[in-house]
Scaffold this motif. Structure first.
Motif, PDB file in Angstrom:
ATOM      1  N   CYS A   1       4.148 -15.971  17.930  1.00 38.20           N
ATOM      2  CA  CYS A   1       4.779 -16.207  16.630  1.00 38.20           C
ATOM      3  C   CYS A   1       3.720 -16.825  15.712  1.00 38.20           C
ATOM      4  N   PHE A   2       4.094 -16.996  14.458  1.00 37.98           N
ATOM      5  CA  PHE A   2       3.180 -17.536  13.457  1.00 37.98           C
ATOM      6  C   PHE A   2       2.618 -18.907  13.869  1.00 37.98           C
ATOM      7  N   GLY A   3       3.507 -19.790  14.355  1.00 42.14           N
ATOM      8  CA  GLY A   3       3.094 -21.158  14.689  1.00 42.14           C
ATOM      9  C   GLY A   3       2.147 -21.204  15.880  1.00 42.14           C
ATOM     10  N   VAL A   4       2.426 -20.404  16.883  1.00 47.92           N
ATOM     11  CA  VAL A   4       1.579 -20.381  18.077  1.00 47.92           C
ATOM     12  C   VAL A   4       0.231 -19.744  17.734  1.00 47.92           C
TER      13      VAL A   4
ATOM     14  N   ALA B   1       1.805 -26.868  18.609  1.00 46.59           N
ATOM     15  CA  ALA B   1       2.830 -26.396  17.664  1.00 46.59           C
ATOM     16  C   ALA B   1       4.161 -27.143  17.806  1.00 46.59           C
TER      17      ALA B   1
ATOM     18  N   CYS C   1       3.586 -26.714  14.133  1.00 44.63           N
ATOM     19  CA  CYS C   1       4.113 -25.594  13.350  1.00 44.63           C
ATOM     20  C   CYS C   1       4.807 -26.132  12.090  1.00 44.63           C
TER      21      CYS C   1
ATOM     22  N   TYR D   1       7.320 -25.165  10.572  1.00 45.19           N
ATOM     23  CA  TYR D   1       8.787 -25.153  10.698  1.00 45.19           C
ATOM     24  C   TYR D   1       9.271 -26.373  11.492  1.00 45.19           C
TER      25      TYR D   1
ATOM     26  N   THR E   1      13.962 -25.286  17.426  1.00 41.91           N
ATOM     27  CA  THR E   1      13.662 -24.022  16.719  1.00 41.91           C
ATOM     28  C   THR E   1      13.968 -22.778  17.549  1.00 41.91           C
TER      29      THR E   1
ATOM     30  N   CYS F   1      14.179 -20.985  14.072  1.00 41.09           N
ATOM     31  CA  CYS F   1      13.061 -20.248  13.480  1.00 41.09           C
ATOM     32  C   CYS F   1      13.353 -18.752  13.438  1.00 41.09           C
TER      33      CYS F   1
ATOM     34  N   ALA G   1      11.287 -16.394  13.662  1.00 38.98           N
ATOM     35  CA  ALA G   1      10.530 -15.674  14.698  1.00 38.98           C
ATOM     36  C   ALA G   1      11.396 -15.553  15.946  1.00 38.98           C
ATOM     37  N   THR G   2      12.112 -16.619  16.246  1.00 36.23           N
ATOM     38  CA  THR G   2      12.976 -16.620  17.426  1.00 36.23           C
ATOM     39  C   THR G   2      14.132 -15.640  17.231  1.00 36.23           C
TER      40      THR G   2
END
Ligand code: F3S
Length: 297
Positions: A12-15, A74, A97, A99, A164, A192, A194-195
């Motif tokens: 995902c974006f954060g990872v 994150a 992250c 979020y 999240t 989130c 992404a999830t």
């Protein structure tokens, strides 16, 4: 056999941001020692690559000395942990992250306004522990409706946030129970995208596939949730950490369609390796070539 890869799967974006941050650390700015506070992500291959670069995971802040660099993963950390790190004069590289940071801000603000914070999530998960650290550890933490039902009724104002990676439908149901327990209830949607995207794509794909392969760490909560969702729709769902575990899919030749999804901590190269091996197995078993393709809308 046709291999269909879920449109949203893997980092995902954060990872992605946290992994890039760690691999881009300049050692000469850190007195040579760089650590992550806890394992950066739940993925053995990434941890091994970081170790080779000289970045180790530590769990105990006491191991740090002045001028060391410490990367915050994150999942984020509580306010008091930042304070402890500053007292040690270490350089903080914050890969929390955005979020998760937003949840920290909500919790800090609402706690200061006098709300009772309720975190819906797994109390042992580092993200939840970190969030609780923004209301002085005073949050009530519930992971299911039963636990929400067991809370004592209160005339306090309550503010709910969710981990999240929590399942949205479960969060909604738990909040309905929480509403009955407090005089006033406020809910923030902190799940989130992404999830949600990964979960809904996994649900969609697992309804049409004969078998599902979920790639990710067994200790990764979002991978486990993808597995649960797929398993509900598709009894032949397998959780594997990497391509080396594929031989367990012995009956693969009898399958028409196999779906693939991956947790948010699964690197792209691991997904590609699994696809490559599955195609190879198919060719060997059926004597023909198959192509993987993204899930059509
Ligand atoms: Fe961040 Fe969402 Fe990933 S909260 S770490 S982008 S799952």
């Amino acid at each position: 056999m046709e291999i269909i890869v879920a449109r949203y799967s893997g980092f995902c974006f954060g990872v992605d941001k946290a992994v890039k941050t760690a691999f881009n650390v300049q050692f000469d700015q850190c007195d040579g020692r760089v650590f992550t506070l806890g394992e950066l992500i739940h993925n053995a291959q990434v941890i091994e690559a970081l170790n080779k670069k000289g970045i180790q995971a530590i769990n105990d802040i006491d191991e740090l000395r002045e001028n060391d660099c410490v990367i915050i993963r994150a999942h984020g950390i509580g306010r008091h942990v930042y304070e402890m790190l500053r007292e040690r004069n270490v350089r903080i590289i914050d890969a929390t992250c955005p979020y998760v940071k937003r949840i920290h801000e909500i919790v800090r603000e609402k706690h200061d306004e006098g709300y009772q914070i309720v975190i819906v999530g797994d109390p042992t998960h580092p993200e939840v522990i970190g969030i609780n650290g923004w209301c002085d550890g005073k949050a009530l933490i519930v992971s299911d409706e039963k636990e929400a039902e067991e809370l004592a009724c209160s005339d306090a104002r309550m503010c709910a946030v969710a981990q999240t990676t929590f399942r949205r439908s479960k969060y909604d149901a738990i909040f309905e129970t929480l509403k009955k327990k407090f005089a006033f209830a406020l809910k923030f949607d902190t799940i989130c995208n992404a999830t949600v995207q990964r979960q809904s794509e996994a649900a969609r794909l697992s309804k049409v596939a004969d078998a599902m392969v979920v790639i990710g760490g067994r200790n990764s909560s979002n991978t486990q949730k993808l597995y649960e969702i797929c398993r509900q729709n598709c009894p032949q769902t397998y959780l594997i950490e990497n391509a080396s575990e594929l031989p367990s899919l012995k009956n693969i030749k009898n399958l028409k369609t196999v779906g693939i999804t991956a947790g948010a901590s699964t690197p792209d190269w691991v997904i590609k390796e699994v696809i490559f091996h599955m195609e190879d197995m198919t060719k060997r078993q059926e004597g023909e070539i198959d192509f993987s393709k993204a899930l059509e809308e």
